[in-house]
Motif scaffolding. Sequence first.
Motif: not given
Length: 172
Positions: A4-6, A23-32, A75-78, A92-98
């Motif tokens: 997952n990407i968090v 999600a659009d670019r990778t074909g993965m689902f996204a949940v919030d 899954t992409i997790v926002s 949960i997954g790889k954590v990306v800090y925006l």
Amino acid sequence: MKENIVLIGFMGVGKGRTARELADRTGMFAVDCDDLIESYANMKVKDIFEQFGEKRFRELERDVALWLEKSVYNTIVSTGGGFFKVPNINQIGKVVYLHGEFDAIIKEISGHPNAKKKIKKRPLLQNIEQAKTLYNDRLKLYKQAADIIVNVDGRDEQDIAKEIIKKLGIRK
Ligand code: S3P
């Protein structure tokens, strides 16, 4: 199995729109996470804060975090701006800090056509001085929780998503 990407970061930094772009670019689902909490509690986040307080909301975040860790893959997790404090965030997954600067975030949100609605639904954005203190208190902690950090100021979600995909080495 892909991890997952968090996406973590302060309110208004664009976690949801970046998740949808990814999600659009990778074909993965996204949940919030806030959406998951709202459906689980059958209440809006704002109403949970008003009726049961922030403490209850944080408990619900921890429930969602445990469920994500156990049940969600590829899954992409926002997340909501305070979700990164759940104890199992890195499980949960790889954590990306925006990362965005506070003033840039406020400018962006205030200039949005739906600014009023966007501010109204966020209990912790009602007082700008308190929000700034919260931002300053969290800054170091966001960075500590992150596997990667991406700057968002002045960039659109397409550009941000491209950087995340490149840095994490995701292939469709
Ligand atoms: C919060 C951020 C909100 C929401 C709740 C609390 C926070 O989500 O989870 O109001 O503690 O920063 P966004 O980051 O999507 O606004």
